[in-house]
Write an enzyme that holds these catalytic residues in place. Structure first.
Site, PDB file in Angstrom:
ATOM      1  N   ASP A 122       0.790  -1.236   0.000  1.00 26.00           N
ATOM      2  CA  ASP A 122       0.000   0.000   0.000  1.00 26.00           C
ATOM      3  C   ASP A 122       0.825   1.290   0.000  1.00 26.00           C
ATOM      4  OD1 ASP A 122      -1.720  -2.051   0.581  1.00 26.00           O
ATOM      5  OD2 ASP A 122      -2.454  -1.208   2.460  1.00 26.00           O
ATOM      6  N   GLU A 150     -10.749  -1.765   3.932  1.00 25.49           N
ATOM      7  CA  GLU A 150      -9.404  -1.275   4.207  1.00 25.49           C
ATOM      8  C   GLU A 150      -9.173   0.071   3.523  1.00 25.49           C
ATOM      9  OE1 GLU A 150      -6.450  -4.991   4.719  1.00 25.49           O
ATOM     10  OE2 GLU A 150      -7.017  -4.630   2.636  1.00 25.49           O
TER      11      GLU A 150
END
Length: 510
Positions: free
Chosen positions: A45, A227
């Site tokens: 990420d 998320e």
């Protein structure tokens, strides 16, 4: 987990010599040429993205001791233009409170946190600590939010002595804080992923947080855990509209990881969507965990992780794994009285444009070979295409080894598609070699496409970014052949093709 030992000097030399000549070694043949990837080891990420004093900062989930997921750090890269990236020393290391999971960064211009000193404005990172010891105890309290600050424009970071600033109330997935200043109420708003929904918190100082509201328990896609959320305003017809993006894994429209979004109002406490329909930001398989840069003024710019948890740990790259998408400018467009998010390549990418051609009013029935006209051995290009009618057609990237990546439009289904079933190496994961589809949202009679191709990825922006698809692929050799195909026949209003120059500048600045 496989450890990787890397000679950084050799890699640096490879970056400046082999890449510049477009003659990649076998090990590096799938190295992105204008997308950020770490020199070596694992990345996922993007985190803490912020623009400050002429520099874009990209932090990212990073494991420096292997090329599969491991104890998370915050890696760091910087750029003046979001195109040429320079990898920096690791920003945040794991500590006694846990691994350093995803989060965001803000410019605390008013020094609400009190962390600024001697007139120095602090950059403050807000991130999730993930405690593996507590996770084994199964209390559900192993993730909590902490902060760190920088007084030297993001070069070095100090963790706050009072961490964590937001303890866990007993939610096993309690992570990925995205923080922004909400001026009407003079407070910070944290958008936090809390298992299967979003929880909003507020703070006057980035240290003391109070719960405001929850969103999403009965709305949106719930095929996996929620998320990496983000909440930001966009302008539409002179009015401010709020967009909430939520990444979900699994449960995407084409399998595995993906990003849904909601359009609505936010009053500093509660997010209220205009509709409860599930919308997807990108219908490809490989744009996940994307969030926006902070402090970019009137522009809203997003970058995502260009992979998918279904196969991220096993893709055939070495000595690194993963890359980021190109930066994309976000906007809104109304279709049938409903607002949709649009994504288009940022204008800064124009610096990559090299030689090319333009063809107007081209009738295609069967196959039209553009290979000689393109004259591009690298496979890096940008293609703009517009049609007079929305009819069946495809754009085929290919090579002499028989690898093909197909981008197309299916009129009967009124859908775009990316087909990587014959794109090269696909046997590392049973679900990789598939055709992915996306509904065409535009109601106009014509089609316009922008295609951005790198050595191992393609990003499709259809109808001015209303429908977007991102896929990675792993050809045996560069995709240096290019065809237009249409069995039924199609008239192309114009095609503009540009070979793209490599933008690798990934040396480490110590």
């Amino acid at each position: 987990m496989r450890n990787v030992t890397v000679n950084l000097c050799a890699l640096m030399l490879l970056g400046h010599v082999a890449f510049a000549q477009n003659t990649l070694s076998k090990a590096e043949q799938h190295r992105p040429q204008y997308h950020f990837s770490p020199r070596a080891h694992w990345m996922n990420d993007p985190n803490g993205m912020i623009y400050y004093k002429g520099t874009y900062h990209l932090f990212f989930q990073y494991y420096p001791d292997g090329s599969t997921w491991g104890p998370m750090h915050w890696g760091h890269a910087t750029s003046k233009d979001m195109v040429h990236w320079h990898e920096q020393p690791i920003a945040l290391y794991p500590d006694s409170l846990g691994y350093i999971f995803s989060g965001s960064a803000v410019l605390d211009s008013k020094n609400t946190s009190g962390l600024g000193k001697n007139g120095q404005v602090p950059l403050v990172a807000i991130f999730t600590h993930h405690n593996p010891r507590m996770e084994k105890e199964k209390t559900g309290k192993h993730e909590y939010q902490s902060i760190a600050y920088s007084l030297d424009e993001g070069k070095t970071w100090t963790k706050y002595a009072g961490n964590p600033v937001l303890p866990n109330p007993g939610i096993s997935d309690f992570r990925d804080p995205k923080v922004r200043w909400f001026e009407p109420a003079k407070k910070w708003i944290m958008t936090l992923a809390t298992k299967d929904h979003i929880t909003f918190y507020s703070s006057p100082n980035l240290k003391d947080w109070a719960k405001e509201s929850e969103f999403g328990k009965t709305i949106g896609a719930h095929g996996g855990v929620w998320e990496c959320p983000d909440l930001f305003p966009l302008q539409h017809n002179g009015k401010q509209v709020w967009v909430l993006i939520v990444n979900i894994n699994p449960g995407g429209p084409n399998g595995g990881s993906s990003t849904q979004y909601f359009v609505g109002d936010f009053d500093g406490k509660t997010f209220t969507p205009f509709s409860t329909d599930t919308k997807w930001m990108d219908y490809g398989a490989d744009n996940y965990a994307g969030v926006t840069f902070a402090n970019t003024g009137s522009r809203t710019i997003l970058m995502g992780w260009m992979s998918n948890w279904q196969y991220a740990n096993v893709v055939p790259t070495s000595p690194w794994r993963s890359a980021n998408t190109i930066p994309r400018e976000l906007g809104l467009k109304e279709v049938n009285k409903e607002l949709f998010l649009t994504s288009t390549p940022v204008k800064e990418l124009d610096v990559l444009n090299s030689t090319g051609f333009t063809v107007n009013k081209l009738a295609v029935k069967g196959q039209y070979d553009l290979t000689a006209k393109a004259n591009n051995e690298s496979g890096l290009f940008r293609l703009e295409l517009a049609t007079q009618k929305a009819d069946d057609f495809s754009i085929v990237l290919a090579n002499a080894e028989g690898n093909e990546l197909v981008i197309g439009y299916d009129k009967k289904a009124n859908a775009y598609y990316l087909d990587r079933s014959k794109s090269g190496t696909i046997d590392f994961e049973k679900g990789f070699g598939k055709r992915h589809t996306a509904p065409r949202l535009s109601t106009t009679p014509t089609i316009s496409l922008t295609v951005m191709a790198d050595v191992a990825s393609v990003e499709l922006f259809a109808d001015n970014g209303l429908t977007v698809m991102t896929d990675i692929f792993f050809p045996e050799k560069p995709m240096n052949k290019l065809y237009l195909k249409s069995a039924t026949g199609i008239t192309v209003s114009n095609i503009t093709y540009k070979t793209l120059k490599p933008a690798l500048s990934n040396e480490q600045n110590n």
